[in-house]
Design a protein around this motif. Structure first.
Motif, mmCIF file in Angstrom:
data_model
loop_
_atom_site.group_PDB
_atom_site.id
_atom_site.type_symbol
_atom_site.label_atom_id
_atom_site.label_comp_id
_atom_site.label_asym_id
_atom_site.label_seq_id
_atom_site.Cartn_x
_atom_site.Cartn_y
_atom_site.Cartn_z
ATOM 1 N N ARG A 148 15.211 2.334 2.327
ATOM 2 C CA ARG A 148 14.381 2.852 1.236
ATOM 3 C C ARG A 148 12.979 2.313 1.477
ATOM 4 N NH1 ARG A 148 19.000 1.580 -2.597
ATOM 5 N NH2 ARG A 148 20.011 3.590 -2.797
ATOM 6 N N VAL A 149 12.049 3.193 1.710
ATOM 7 C CA VAL A 149 10.677 2.805 2.028
ATOM 8 C C VAL A 149 10.090 1.935 0.916
ATOM 9 C CG1 VAL A 149 8.346 3.663 2.494
ATOM 10 C CG2 VAL A 149 10.321 4.818 3.494
ATOM 11 N N LEU A 165 8.574 -1.792 1.475
ATOM 12 C CA LEU A 165 7.196 -2.124 1.113
ATOM 13 C C LEU A 165 7.138 -3.298 0.134
ATOM 14 C CD1 LEU A 165 5.630 1.451 0.780
ATOM 15 C CD2 LEU A 165 5.373 -0.178 2.673
ATOM 16 N N ILE A 166 8.050 -3.328 -0.821
ATOM 17 C CA ILE A 166 8.093 -4.444 -1.775
ATOM 18 C C ILE A 166 8.386 -5.748 -1.034
ATOM 19 C CG2 ILE A 166 9.459 -5.450 -3.668
ATOM 20 C CD1 ILE A 166 9.706 -2.549 -4.787
ATOM 21 N N ILE A 167 9.354 -5.731 -0.148
ATOM 22 C CA ILE A 167 9.691 -6.922 0.636
ATOM 23 C C ILE A 167 8.484 -7.347 1.472
ATOM 24 C CG2 ILE A 167 11.127 -7.737 2.566
ATOM 25 C CD1 ILE A 167 13.396 -5.940 1.307
ATOM 26 N N THR A 196 2.293 -10.328 8.624
ATOM 27 C CA THR A 196 3.613 -10.594 8.035
ATOM 28 C C THR A 196 4.122 -9.377 7.272
ATOM 29 O OG1 THR A 196 3.098 -12.942 7.882
ATOM 30 C CG2 THR A 196 4.928 -12.139 6.536
ATOM 31 N N PHE A 197 3.226 -8.695 6.555
ATOM 32 C CA PHE A 197 3.626 -7.478 5.851
ATOM 33 C C PHE A 197 4.232 -6.472 6.821
ATOM 34 C CE2 PHE A 197 2.580 -3.097 4.735
ATOM 35 C CZ PHE A 197 3.227 -2.969 3.514
ATOM 36 N N ILE A 198 3.522 -6.190 7.899
ATOM 37 C CA ILE A 198 3.978 -5.202 8.884
ATOM 38 C C ILE A 198 5.294 -5.637 9.523
ATOM 39 C CG2 ILE A 198 3.429 -4.169 11.136
ATOM 40 C CD1 ILE A 198 0.427 -4.273 10.166
ATOM 41 N N VAL A 233 13.008 -4.939 7.898
ATOM 42 C CA VAL A 233 13.947 -4.195 7.051
ATOM 43 C C VAL A 233 14.509 -3.013 7.838
ATOM 44 C CG1 VAL A 233 14.208 -2.828 4.942
ATOM 45 C CG2 VAL A 233 12.826 -4.908 4.897
ATOM 46 N N LYS A 234 13.638 -2.311 8.536
ATOM 47 C CA LYS A 234 14.082 -1.163 9.341
ATOM 48 C C LYS A 234 15.041 -1.619 10.440
ATOM 49 C CE LYS A 234 14.043 3.001 11.137
ATOM 50 N NZ LYS A 234 14.853 4.046 10.570
#
Length: 185
Positions: free
Chosen positions: A32-33, A37-39, A141-143, A149-150
């Motif tokens: 789930r995108v 994104l939240i993570i 870190t975001f990326i 997750v993917k």
């Protein structure tokens, strides 16, 4: 600190977040995108916030320990790196759930960014421009967390320990480089 060194540091710091992101991805039925994104925002945000806090604390003590700052940077990065390598070699399986509620994510984000607090202290001693550095670390870190997750939803747990091992080795090598530069150059 060069851009390459900052990138390697950002990647090294993000490996704990990557490992948890992989774990979160493992526990999801499908990607789930929105959740990815939240993570990524939690982990990236805290990886940017903690070095800033460490920098503010370190700048207060910079004058008093300037003669030893390279040793402090070496020891802090070495300890963080060694612990990451040790965790990567631990064969005990960690459990993870798919929960991304505020309490769970706050605890995970803080836990994975404590090492970034210590790095922020070393930034004060190395006269690093803090705003570009923390922005770069947070975005990296975001990326990497979103990718984690993917990876978790597609490949499983294979990459979790390798990520921790790689991150630990990178942090140890950066600490060693700082020490060698200050002692010999």
């Amino acid at each position: 600190m060069s851009l390459i060194e900052l990138f390697l540091l950002a990647v090294g710091l993000s490996m704990d977040a990557f490992a948890i992101s992989v774990c979160k991805g493992l526990s999801m039925q499908k990607l789930r995108v929105k959740h990815a994104l939240i993570i990524g925002l939690y982990f990236g945000g805290f990886q940017a916030l903690m070095p800033w806090i460490g920098y503010v604390l370190g700048i207060r003590f910079q004058g008093a320990i300037k003669a030893y700052d390279h040793w402090i940077a070496f020891i802090l990065l070495g300890i963080i790196g060694f612990n990451m390598v040790k965790e990567s070699l631990d064969k005990e399986a960690e459990s993870c759930d798919a929960s991304i509620d505020v309490k769970t994510m706050l605890m995970l984000a803080i836990a994975t960014s404590i090492d970034a607090l210590a790095v922020g202290v070393t930034f004060a001693f190395l006269d690093v421009q803090i705003l570009p550095a923390i922005s770069f670390i947070g975005c990296t870190t975001f990326i990497i967390s979103v990718i984690g997750v993917k990876v978790g939803t597609v490949f499983g747990a294979r990459y979790k320990s390798r990520a921790e091992l790689t991150g630990g080795v990178i942090l140890i090598l950066i600490g060693l480089k700082i020490l060698i530069e200050h002692l010999f150059f």
